[in-house]
Scaffold this motif. Structure first.
Motif, PDB file in Angstrom:
ATOM      1  N   ALA A 248       0.830  -1.210   0.000  1.00  0.00           N
ATOM      2  CA  ALA A 248       0.000   0.000   0.000  1.00  0.00           C
ATOM      3  C   ALA A 248       0.861   1.254   0.000  1.00  0.00           C
ATOM      4  O   ALA A 248       0.568   2.225  -0.712  1.00  0.00           O
ATOM      5  CB  ALA A 248      -0.920  -0.018   1.211  1.00  0.00           C
ATOM      6  N   LEU A 249       1.916   1.252   0.771  1.00  0.00           N
ATOM      7  CA  LEU A 249       2.796   2.422   0.816  1.00  0.00           C
ATOM      8  C   LEU A 249       3.498   2.621  -0.530  1.00  0.00           C
ATOM      9  O   LEU A 249       3.660   3.758  -0.993  1.00  0.00           O
ATOM     10  CB  LEU A 249       3.825   2.257   1.931  1.00  0.00           C
ATOM     11  CG  LEU A 249       3.269   2.350   3.352  1.00  0.00           C
ATOM     12  CD1 LEU A 249       4.313   1.915   4.378  1.00  0.00           C
ATOM     13  CD2 LEU A 249       2.794   3.766   3.656  1.00  0.00           C
ATOM     14  N   ARG A 250       3.900   1.520  -1.151  1.00  0.00           N
ATOM     15  CA  ARG A 250       4.489   1.633  -2.486  1.00  0.00           C
ATOM     16  C   ARG A 250       3.459   2.178  -3.473  1.00  0.00           C
ATOM     17  O   ARG A 250       3.779   2.962  -4.379  1.00  0.00           O
ATOM     18  CB  ARG A 250       5.005   0.282  -2.970  1.00  0.00           C
ATOM     19  CG  ARG A 250       6.119  -0.325  -2.140  1.00  0.00           C
ATOM     20  CD  ARG A 250       7.337   0.551  -2.072  1.00  0.00           C
ATOM     21  NE  ARG A 250       8.432  -0.106  -1.356  1.00  0.00           N
ATOM     22  CZ  ARG A 250       9.466   0.531  -0.842  1.00  0.00           C
ATOM     23  NH1 ARG A 250       9.561   1.861  -0.980  1.00  0.00           N
ATOM     24  NH2 ARG A 250      10.416  -0.121  -0.207  1.00  0.00           N
ATOM     25  N   GLY A 251       2.215   1.751  -3.273  1.00  0.00           N
ATOM     26  CA  GLY A 251       1.154   2.231  -4.152  1.00  0.00           C
ATOM     27  C   GLY A 251       0.930   3.722  -4.049  1.00  0.00           C
ATOM     28  O   GLY A 251       0.551   4.387  -5.019  1.00  0.00           O
ATOM     29  N   LEU A 252       1.177   4.276  -2.864  1.00  0.00           N
ATOM     30  CA  LEU A 252       1.014   5.719  -2.691  1.00  0.00           C
ATOM     31  C   LEU A 252       2.072   6.509  -3.462  1.00  0.00           C
ATOM     32  O   LEU A 252       1.908   7.704  -3.702  1.00  0.00           O
ATOM     33  CB  LEU A 252       1.082   6.086  -1.204  1.00  0.00           C
ATOM     34  CG  LEU A 252      -0.105   5.634  -0.339  1.00  0.00           C
ATOM     35  CD1 LEU A 252       0.102   6.041   1.109  1.00  0.00           C
ATOM     36  CD2 LEU A 252      -1.415   6.209  -0.866  1.00  0.00           C
ATOM     37  N   GLN A 253       3.152   5.840  -3.799  1.00  0.00           N
ATOM     38  CA  GLN A 253       4.183   6.496  -4.613  1.00  0.00           C
ATOM     39  C   GLN A 253       3.816   6.511  -6.091  1.00  0.00           C
ATOM     40  O   GLN A 253       4.457   7.210  -6.878  1.00  0.00           O
ATOM     41  CB  GLN A 253       5.527   5.777  -4.433  1.00  0.00           C
ATOM     42  CG  GLN A 253       6.100   5.840  -3.030  1.00  0.00           C
ATOM     43  CD  GLN A 253       7.396   5.051  -2.935  1.00  0.00           C
ATOM     44  OE1 GLN A 253       7.423   3.862  -3.203  1.00  0.00           O
ATOM     45  NE2 GLN A 253       8.483   5.734  -2.575  1.00  0.00           N
ATOM     46  N   SER A 254       2.813   5.726  -6.454  1.00  0.00           N
ATOM     47  CA  SER A 254       2.463   5.582  -7.860  1.00  0.00           C
ATOM     48  C   SER A 254       1.677   6.789  -8.358  1.00  0.00           C
ATOM     49  O   SER A 254       0.932   7.436  -7.598  1.00  0.00           O
ATOM     50  CB  SER A 254       1.640   4.303  -8.040  1.00  0.00           C
ATOM     51  OG  SER A 254       1.108   4.232  -9.343  1.00  0.00           O
ATOM     52  N   ALA A 255       1.850   7.063  -9.620  1.00  0.00           N
ATOM     53  CA  ALA A 255       1.086   8.145 -10.248  1.00  0.00           C
ATOM     54  C   ALA A 255      -0.291   7.666 -10.675  1.00  0.00           C
ATOM     55  O   ALA A 255      -1.151   8.473 -11.051  1.00  0.00           O
ATOM     56  CB  ALA A 255       1.852   8.687 -11.456  1.00  0.00           C
ATOM     57  N   ASP A 256      -0.522   6.367 -10.619  1.00  0.00           N
ATOM     58  CA  ASP A 256      -1.805   5.777 -10.993  1.00  0.00           C
ATOM     59  C   ASP A 256      -2.836   6.115  -9.916  1.00  0.00           C
ATOM     60  O   ASP A 256      -2.722   5.702  -8.766  1.00  0.00           O
ATOM     61  CB  ASP A 256      -1.643   4.259 -11.124  1.00  0.00           C
ATOM     62  CG  ASP A 256      -2.897   3.591 -11.681  1.00  0.00           C
ATOM     63  OD1 ASP A 256      -4.005   3.971 -11.238  1.00  0.00           O
ATOM     64  OD2 ASP A 256      -2.766   2.684 -12.513  1.00  0.00           O
ATOM     65  N   GLU A 257      -3.867   6.887 -10.286  1.00  0.00           N
ATOM     66  CA  GLU A 257      -4.842   7.344  -9.298  1.00  0.00           C
ATOM     67  C   GLU A 257      -5.617   6.186  -8.678  1.00  0.00           C
ATOM     68  O   GLU A 257      -5.925   6.195  -7.482  1.00  0.00           O
ATOM     69  CB  GLU A 257      -5.821   8.333  -9.957  1.00  0.00           C
ATOM     70  CG  GLU A 257      -5.183   9.667 -10.323  1.00  0.00           C
ATOM     71  CD  GLU A 257      -6.228  10.667 -10.784  1.00  0.00           C
ATOM     72  OE1 GLU A 257      -7.438  10.364 -10.666  1.00  0.00           O
ATOM     73  OE2 GLU A 257      -5.842  11.750 -11.251  1.00  0.00           O
ATOM     74  N   LEU A 267      -4.445   1.146   3.755  1.00  0.00           N
ATOM     75  CA  LEU A 267      -3.813   1.700   4.957  1.00  0.00           C
ATOM     76  C   LEU A 267      -4.859   2.098   5.988  1.00  0.00           C
ATOM     77  O   LEU A 267      -4.684   1.859   7.193  1.00  0.00           O
ATOM     78  CB  LEU A 267      -2.967   2.918   4.581  1.00  0.00           C
ATOM     79  CG  LEU A 267      -1.625   2.642   3.910  1.00  0.00           C
ATOM     80  CD1 LEU A 267      -0.977   3.941   3.474  1.00  0.00           C
ATOM     81  CD2 LEU A 267      -0.703   1.883   4.857  1.00  0.00           C
ATOM     82  N   ALA A 268      -5.941   2.685   5.528  1.00  0.00           N
ATOM     83  CA  ALA A 268      -7.009   3.081   6.446  1.00  0.00           C
ATOM     84  C   ALA A 268      -7.590   1.865   7.154  1.00  0.00           C
ATOM     85  O   ALA A 268      -7.924   1.919   8.347  1.00  0.00           O
ATOM     86  CB  ALA A 268      -8.092   3.829   5.685  1.00  0.00           C
ATOM     87  N   ASN A 269      -7.687   0.738   6.427  1.00  0.00           N
ATOM     88  CA  ASN A 269      -8.217  -0.490   7.012  1.00  0.00           C
ATOM     89  C   ASN A 269      -7.331  -0.976   8.153  1.00  0.00           C
ATOM     90  O   ASN A 269      -7.824  -1.344   9.232  1.00  0.00           O
ATOM     91  CB  ASN A 269      -8.336  -1.558   5.936  1.00  0.00           C
ATOM     92  CG  ASN A 269      -8.800  -2.888   6.493  1.00  0.00           C
ATOM     93  OD1 ASN A 269      -7.984  -3.770   6.746  1.00  0.00           O
ATOM     94  ND2 ASN A 269     -10.096  -3.063   6.672  1.00  0.00           N
ATOM     95  N   VAL A 270      -6.000  -0.982   7.946  1.00  0.00           N
ATOM     96  CA  VAL A 270      -5.074  -1.429   8.993  1.00  0.00           C
ATOM     97  C   VAL A 270      -5.148  -0.507  10.204  1.00  0.00           C
ATOM     98  O   VAL A 270      -5.202  -0.958  11.358  1.00  0.00           O
ATOM     99  CB  VAL A 270      -3.631  -1.488   8.442  1.00  0.00           C
ATOM    100  CG1 VAL A 270      -2.630  -1.687   9.582  1.00  0.00           C
ATOM    101  CG2 VAL A 270      -3.496  -2.603   7.425  1.00  0.00           C
ATOM    102  N   LEU A 271      -5.149   0.791   9.957  1.00  0.00           N
ATOM    103  CA  LEU A 271      -5.182   1.750  11.069  1.00  0.00           C
ATOM    104  C   LEU A 271      -6.491   1.654  11.850  1.00  0.00           C
ATOM    105  O   LEU A 271      -6.503   1.731  13.087  1.00  0.00           O
ATOM    106  CB  LEU A 271      -4.989   3.163  10.530  1.00  0.00           C
ATOM    107  CG  LEU A 271      -3.617   3.447   9.909  1.00  0.00           C
ATOM    108  CD1 LEU A 271      -3.613   4.801   9.214  1.00  0.00           C
ATOM    109  CD2 LEU A 271      -2.522   3.400  10.972  1.00  0.00           C
ATOM    110  N   THR A 272      -7.599   1.473  11.133  1.00  0.00           N
ATOM    111  CA  THR A 272      -8.902   1.357  11.801  1.00  0.00           C
ATOM    112  C   THR A 272      -8.985   0.091  12.635  1.00  0.00           C
ATOM    113  O   THR A 272      -9.456   0.112  13.779  1.00  0.00           O
ATOM    114  CB  THR A 272     -10.039   1.374  10.758  1.00  0.00           C
ATOM    115  OG1 THR A 272      -9.994   2.603  10.024  1.00  0.00           O
ATOM    116  CG2 THR A 272     -11.389   1.232  11.436  1.00  0.00           C
TER     117      THR A 272
END
Length: 362
Positions: A248-257, A267-272
């Motif tokens: 997920a963190l790698r995905g946040l680096q992606s330009a793909d929306e 990430l929100a799922n893990v934090l929740t």
């Protein structure tokens, strides 16, 4: 209970001996290192002389790898009416004792859920177990008299008895004790060769996470070796979450929306889920966790400062439910975080300001 023999005078054994001695039990101390037994005796935990006859209770508090041997030896010597151990793993120990010819009627496995990152008799305190769960794992073969001795021990140490199956206990401590120890060590290991500038930024969060990493490595190796399966099961679940979080963190680096959006949801799922799990940790006196408000007060590193804050809070009738201290880097000062019931924070903040305390805006 009038007499007891404590075998092993480390943190747990000496703390139990101190509690028993303080409540009138004649305690005898035994350790493979006589100097440790003498140290515990000098602290008031009992006498380092062996009893002349059978005692009521033998409490085995040696390192995990030696528990079975110590229990079997004590039974062969017929030193007591009942035998308990305080090892942190119960299932595999039960098998070792059975194989060694243990008398199951006179033995009961226990585990006090208390401890410290410090070890040895000098770290012991008579109140170590007060209010803490103390697990008892009796079987159908356990003699009633031995169970009663165990309950009396727990009462004298002012702990809270919890009866569990041995295997269920091992799965539970894998989740709430053994895995957190490993994770704390893993996070702390990242600091070993970290840049000094990064280390100087350490705050209360990293201190909370890494505190137990300072524990005795040899002792924890013994514990983990005795409970590898349940700990590995928890770590496998964590590994799946960790792998998904890395992706997920790698995905946040992606330009793909689309990938970016999916990563944010992951990430929100893990934090929740983490917040929901944290909310299940028992609160004050073992009750359901309460939500407190925090008042953060600037405090200097001088004797009596905490006492003054507590006295000022008490003067306005506010009970401090919990407290944390956050030390400032490179300064003889810090912030003390006072946790109080909802609705009391404002009146406490006002009162403290009137008494000259500087408060940090949350």
């Amino acid at each position: 209970m009038r007499t007891a023999l404590v075998i092993g005078t480390g943190l747990i054994g000496t703390s139990a001996a101190l509690a028993l001695a303080a409540r009138g039990v004649r305690v005898h101390l035994r350790d493979h290192d006589p100097e440790r037994a003498r140290t515990a005796a000098a602290l008031g935990a009992g006498t380092d002389r062996d009893p002349e006859g059978r005692v009521d209770l033998a409490l085995v508090a040696v390192p995990p790898a030696r528990v079975a041997e110590a229990v079997l030896e004590a039974q062969r010597q017929d030193v007591a009416r009942g035998y308990l151990d305080v090892g942190s793993v119960k299932g595999s120990l039960r098998g070792d004792l059975r194989a060694g010819g243990c008398d199951p009627a006179s033995y009961l496995g226990t585990h006090p859920m208390a401890g410290s990152e410090k070890s040895g008799p000098l770290a012991a305190t008579a109140d170590l177990f007060e209010g803490r769960p103390w697990v008892l794992t009796p079987t159908t073969e356990t003699d009633t008299e031995v169970l009663n001795l165990a309950l009396e021990l727990v009462a004298l140490c002012r702990a809270v008895p919890v009866v569990m199956d041995a295997d269920a206990h091992d799965r539970a401590v894998a989740l709430v004790s053994h895995t957190p120890q490993l994770l704390s060590s893993m996070v702390a290991a990242r600091l070993e060769k970290a840049d000094e500038t990064a280390v100087r930024l350490c705050g209360q969060g990293i201190r909370d996470v890494t505190r137990i990493a300072a524990s005795d490595s040899a002792m924890w190796l013994d514990i983990l070796a005795a409970n590898p399966g349940p700990v590995a099961d928890v770590l496998e679940e964590l590994a799946a979450d960790l792998e998904g979080t890395v992706q997920a963190l790698r995905g946040l680096q992606s330009a793909d929306e689309e990938k970016h959006g999916n990563s944010s949801l992951a990430l929100a799922n893990v934090l929740t889920r983490g917040r929901e799990g944290s909310a299940r940790v028992p609160g004050k006196h073992g009750q359901a966790p309460a939500t407190y408000e925090t008042v953060a007060v600037l405090i200097s590193d001088r004797p009596g400062e905490l006492a003054r804050i507590f006295a000022d809070a008490g003067a306005v009738g506010v009970n401090i439910e919990d407290v944390r201290i956050e030390h400032a880097t490179g300064q003889q000062a810090g912030h003390v975080q006072l946790m109080v019931e909802s609705g009391a924070a404002q009146s406490l903040a006002t009162a403290l300001r009137e008494r000259g305390w500087a408060l940090r805006t949350q």
